[in-house]
Design a protein around this motif. Sequence first.
Motif, mmCIF file in Angstrom:
data_model
loop_
_atom_site.group_PDB
_atom_site.id
_atom_site.type_symbol
_atom_site.label_atom_id
_atom_site.label_comp_id
_atom_site.label_asym_id
_atom_site.label_seq_id
_atom_site.Cartn_x
_atom_site.Cartn_y
_atom_site.Cartn_z
ATOM 1 N N SER A 1 0.837 -1.203 0.000
ATOM 2 C CA SER A 1 0.000 0.000 0.000
ATOM 3 C C SER A 1 0.871 1.253 0.000
ATOM 4 C CB SER A 1 -0.929 0.017 1.218
ATOM 5 O OG SER A 1 -1.866 -1.040 1.156
ATOM 6 N N THR B 1 2.832 1.581 -3.398
ATOM 7 C CA THR B 1 1.965 1.989 -4.525
ATOM 8 C C THR B 1 1.229 3.299 -4.235
ATOM 9 O OG1 THR B 1 0.148 0.624 -3.643
ATOM 10 C CG2 THR B 1 1.588 -0.395 -5.291
ATOM 11 N N VAL C 1 -2.996 3.067 -3.862
ATOM 12 C CA VAL C 1 -3.786 3.017 -5.091
ATOM 13 C C VAL C 1 -5.263 2.775 -4.793
ATOM 14 C CG1 VAL C 1 -4.203 1.668 -7.177
ATOM 15 C CG2 VAL C 1 -1.893 2.340 -6.585
ATOM 16 N N GLN C 2 -5.548 1.953 -3.770
ATOM 17 C CA GLN C 2 -6.935 1.592 -3.470
ATOM 18 C C GLN C 2 -7.776 2.792 -3.048
ATOM 19 O OE1 GLN C 2 -4.258 1.067 -1.469
ATOM 20 N NE2 GLN C 2 -4.820 -0.014 0.395
ATOM 21 N N HIS D 1 -6.822 5.992 -6.635
ATOM 22 C CA HIS D 1 -7.136 5.613 -8.008
ATOM 23 C C HIS D 1 -8.429 4.808 -8.104
ATOM 24 C CE1 HIS D 1 -3.444 6.988 -10.039
ATOM 25 N NE2 HIS D 1 -2.862 6.734 -8.880
#
Length: 235
Positions: free
Chosen positions: A19, A22, A25-26, A29
């Motif tokens: 998490s 990235t 992203v959840q 994005h």
Amino acid sequence: WVWGVPLIVLIMAAGILLSVRTKFVQIFHLPKALKFMLKDEEGGEGEVSSFGALCTALSATIGTGNIVGVATAVGILAGGPGALFWMWVSAFFGMMTNFSENVLGIYYRRKNMYGEWSGGAMYYLENGLGSKKGMKKIAKFLAILFAIFCVLASFGIGNMTQVNSIADAMHSNFGIPTLVMGIILAVIAALVVIGGIKRIGRVTEKLVPFMALAYIIGALVIFFINYILWYTFID
């Protein structure tokens, strides 16, 4: 070796690490993901549509574990409602583990001799991890090991449990012999799987939305029945 608390720590640690790497992203994005969920991105390559891929993934996610697993955690093992909170936390970080696996699977996928895309952990282990210095043999070994374990797990993790649950329910309610039900399920599964990923995508596109809707409605019905019974009993 890792079953129990070590496994929980490993899964959560991997989810938190991915998490952070990235940049969550959840969260940031999510609108883009929802957009491409129903509409294919221009220039994309693949065997099925974005919605078909989503339905294929959900078809293996929504099932026995969601029903029996949650009931077991909350009730039988006396985890209580607090178990749901930790399921949400692990799901929030765990979705990045799933996301990262899929990204790597697509990035390192290859076309086979039939012109079909082939990907998965065995490919990014061999071609991704194997590209690192001194890791070629280890990566090849891990890829083979994953493929073997995946085949063995496919018989025991979901397949046997789900088929047994269906056969038992049909026998209890309609008197259909479990062997007959098992054969029927095997034939139906074969007709879908033998057709390849394209047929799997087409079938799941039709079944999964109905399955997800039935799952949500069923959960709400049980919730309100228990709510009504509880307050009727209290009064």
